[in-house]
Scaffold this motif. Structure first.
Motif, mmCIF file in Angstrom:
data_model
loop_
_atom_site.group_PDB
_atom_site.id
_atom_site.type_symbol
_atom_site.label_atom_id
_atom_site.label_comp_id
_atom_site.label_asym_id
_atom_site.label_seq_id
_atom_site.Cartn_x
_atom_site.Cartn_y
_atom_site.Cartn_z
ATOM 1 N N ALA A 153 0.832 -1.214 0.000
ATOM 2 C CA ALA A 153 0.000 0.000 0.000
ATOM 3 C C ALA A 153 0.863 1.259 0.000
ATOM 4 O O ALA A 153 0.567 2.227 -0.716
ATOM 5 C CB ALA A 153 -0.930 -0.011 1.207
ATOM 6 N N ALA A 154 1.940 1.248 0.785
ATOM 7 C CA ALA A 154 2.834 2.408 0.807
ATOM 8 C C ALA A 154 3.484 2.616 -0.560
ATOM 9 O O ALA A 154 3.636 3.745 -1.027
ATOM 10 C CB ALA A 154 3.901 2.231 1.877
ATOM 11 N N GLY A 155 3.870 1.536 -1.211
ATOM 12 C CA GLY A 155 4.453 1.638 -2.538
ATOM 13 C C GLY A 155 3.472 2.167 -3.565
ATOM 14 O O GLY A 155 3.847 2.893 -4.492
ATOM 15 N N MET A 156 2.188 1.805 -3.414
ATOM 16 C CA MET A 156 1.167 2.332 -4.322
ATOM 17 C C MET A 156 1.021 3.843 -4.148
ATOM 18 O O MET A 156 0.832 4.573 -5.123
ATOM 19 C CB MET A 156 -0.180 1.655 -4.059
ATOM 20 N N LEU A 157 1.089 4.293 -2.895
ATOM 21 C CA LEU A 157 0.937 5.726 -2.640
ATOM 22 C C LEU A 157 2.168 6.525 -3.057
ATOM 23 O O LEU A 157 2.062 7.714 -3.354
ATOM 24 C CB LEU A 157 0.637 5.959 -1.156
ATOM 25 N N MET A 158 3.339 5.899 -3.075
ATOM 26 C CA MET A 158 4.571 6.604 -3.417
ATOM 27 C C MET A 158 4.864 6.624 -4.915
ATOM 28 O O MET A 158 5.777 7.303 -5.351
ATOM 29 C CB MET A 158 5.760 5.968 -2.684
ATOM 30 N N THR A 159 4.102 5.875 -5.697
ATOM 31 C CA THR A 159 4.312 5.852 -7.140
ATOM 32 C C THR A 159 3.865 7.186 -7.732
ATOM 33 O O THR A 159 2.786 7.685 -7.415
ATOM 34 C CB THR A 159 3.514 4.702 -7.778
ATOM 35 N N ALA A 160 4.703 7.740 -8.575
ATOM 36 C CA ALA A 160 4.382 9.042 -9.167
ATOM 37 C C ALA A 160 3.182 8.949 -10.103
ATOM 38 O O ALA A 160 2.293 9.786 -10.072
ATOM 39 C CB ALA A 160 5.594 9.585 -9.916
ATOM 40 N N ARG A 161 3.164 7.928 -10.949
ATOM 41 C CA ARG A 161 2.066 7.735 -11.892
ATOM 42 C C ARG A 161 1.599 6.292 -11.812
ATOM 43 O O ARG A 161 2.384 5.390 -11.563
ATOM 44 C CB ARG A 161 2.514 8.022 -13.324
ATOM 45 N N VAL A 162 0.348 6.081 -12.079
ATOM 46 C CA VAL A 162 -0.196 4.729 -12.057
ATOM 47 C C VAL A 162 0.405 3.887 -13.185
ATOM 48 O O VAL A 162 0.692 2.702 -13.018
ATOM 49 C CB VAL A 162 -1.735 4.755 -12.157
ATOM 50 N N ASN A 163 0.638 4.500 -14.340
ATOM 51 C CA ASN A 163 1.170 3.777 -15.497
ATOM 52 C C ASN A 163 2.689 3.633 -15.459
ATOM 53 O O ASN A 163 3.249 2.933 -16.291
ATOM 54 C CB ASN A 163 0.773 4.481 -16.791
ATOM 55 N N GLY A 164 3.344 4.283 -14.511
ATOM 56 C CA GLY A 164 4.793 4.243 -14.444
ATOM 57 C C GLY A 164 5.306 2.937 -13.855
ATOM 58 O O GLY A 164 4.544 2.038 -13.499
ATOM 59 N N PRO A 165 6.622 2.824 -13.761
ATOM 60 C CA PRO A 165 7.196 1.605 -13.178
ATOM 61 C C PRO A 165 6.841 1.502 -11.688
ATOM 62 O O PRO A 165 6.691 2.518 -11.013
ATOM 63 C CB PRO A 165 8.701 1.789 -13.372
ATOM 64 N N PRO A 166 6.686 0.285 -11.178
ATOM 65 C CA PRO A 166 6.292 0.133 -9.777
ATOM 66 C C PRO A 166 7.399 0.574 -8.821
ATOM 67 O O PRO A 166 8.580 0.465 -9.130
ATOM 68 C CB PRO A 166 6.021 -1.370 -9.644
ATOM 69 N N HIS A 167 6.978 1.070 -7.685
ATOM 70 C CA HIS A 167 7.909 1.459 -6.632
ATOM 71 C C HIS A 167 8.489 0.189 -6.009
ATOM 72 O O HIS A 167 7.876 -0.874 -6.043
ATOM 73 C CB HIS A 167 7.157 2.282 -5.576
ATOM 74 N N VAL A 168 9.671 0.292 -5.440
ATOM 75 C CA VAL A 168 10.338 -0.866 -4.840
ATOM 76 C C VAL A 168 9.501 -1.465 -3.708
ATOM 77 O O VAL A 168 9.395 -2.691 -3.579
ATOM 78 C CB VAL A 168 11.742 -0.465 -4.326
ATOM 79 N N LEU A 169 8.893 -0.616 -2.892
ATOM 80 C CA LEU A 169 8.062 -1.124 -1.798
ATOM 81 C C LEU A 169 6.856 -1.900 -2.315
ATOM 82 O O LEU A 169 6.447 -2.898 -1.719
ATOM 83 C CB LEU A 169 7.590 0.033 -0.908
ATOM 84 N N ARG A 170 6.315 -1.442 -3.424
ATOM 85 C CA ARG A 170 5.174 -2.146 -4.021
ATOM 86 C C ARG A 170 5.591 -3.541 -4.483
ATOM 87 O O ARG A 170 4.880 -4.521 -4.268
ATOM 88 C CB ARG A 170 4.636 -1.329 -5.188
ATOM 89 N N ALA A 171 6.751 -3.638 -5.105
ATOM 90 C CA ALA A 171 7.236 -4.928 -5.584
ATOM 91 C C ALA A 171 7.563 -5.859 -4.414
ATOM 92 O O ALA A 171 7.219 -7.045 -4.436
ATOM 93 C CB ALA A 171 8.462 -4.727 -6.461
ATOM 94 N N LEU A 172 8.197 -5.328 -3.383
ATOM 95 C CA LEU A 172 8.511 -6.153 -2.199
ATOM 96 C C LEU A 172 7.246 -6.618 -1.497
ATOM 97 O O LEU A 172 7.156 -7.766 -1.053
ATOM 98 C CB LEU A 172 9.397 -5.365 -1.225
ATOM 99 N N GLY A 173 6.278 -5.726 -1.388
ATOM 100 C CA GLY A 173 5.016 -6.086 -0.754
ATOM 101 C C GLY A 173 4.265 -7.155 -1.526
ATOM 102 O O GLY A 173 3.710 -8.095 -0.947
ATOM 103 N N SER A 174 4.287 -7.044 -2.838
ATOM 104 C CA SER A 174 3.621 -8.056 -3.665
ATOM 105 C C SER A 174 4.308 -9.408 -3.543
ATOM 106 O O SER A 174 3.651 -10.450 -3.416
ATOM 107 C CB SER A 174 3.618 -7.623 -5.131
#
Length: 81
Positions: free
Chosen positions: A40-61
């Motif tokens: 969730a934190a990685g989703m909120l820190m991503t600049a754009r929805v279509n951009g590359p995923p944030h590191v926290l988002r990938a680790l969380g997944s």
């Protein structure tokens, strides 16, 4: 959606604690819960929805996926015994 997943993880943790499971399952449930928060934190820190995923988002997944498989296998093993 995230609140639903966190509540589900807490309920699974309570079930495992009350049913007297081994210690590793408790740690896996905690890991999955932390992974969901990181996702969730990685989703909120991503600049754009279509951009590359944030590191926290990938680790969380990854943590959620691996932990979910581990809990599923533990549940199937418990049902088989």
């Amino acid at each position: 959606m995230e609140t639903y997943l966190i509540c589900s993880a807490i309920l699974v943790l309570r079930y495992f604690l009350m049913s007297g499971t081994s210690g590793w399952i408790t740690w896996v449930v905690i890991l999955v819960t932390v992974s969901r928060v990181l996702h969730a934190a990685g989703m909120l820190m991503t600049a754009r929805v279509n951009g590359p995923p944030h590191v926290l988002r990938a680790l969380g997944s990854a943590g959620t996926l691996i932990g979910g498989f581990m809990l599923g296998i533990a549940l199937l093993m418990r049902a088989a015994l």
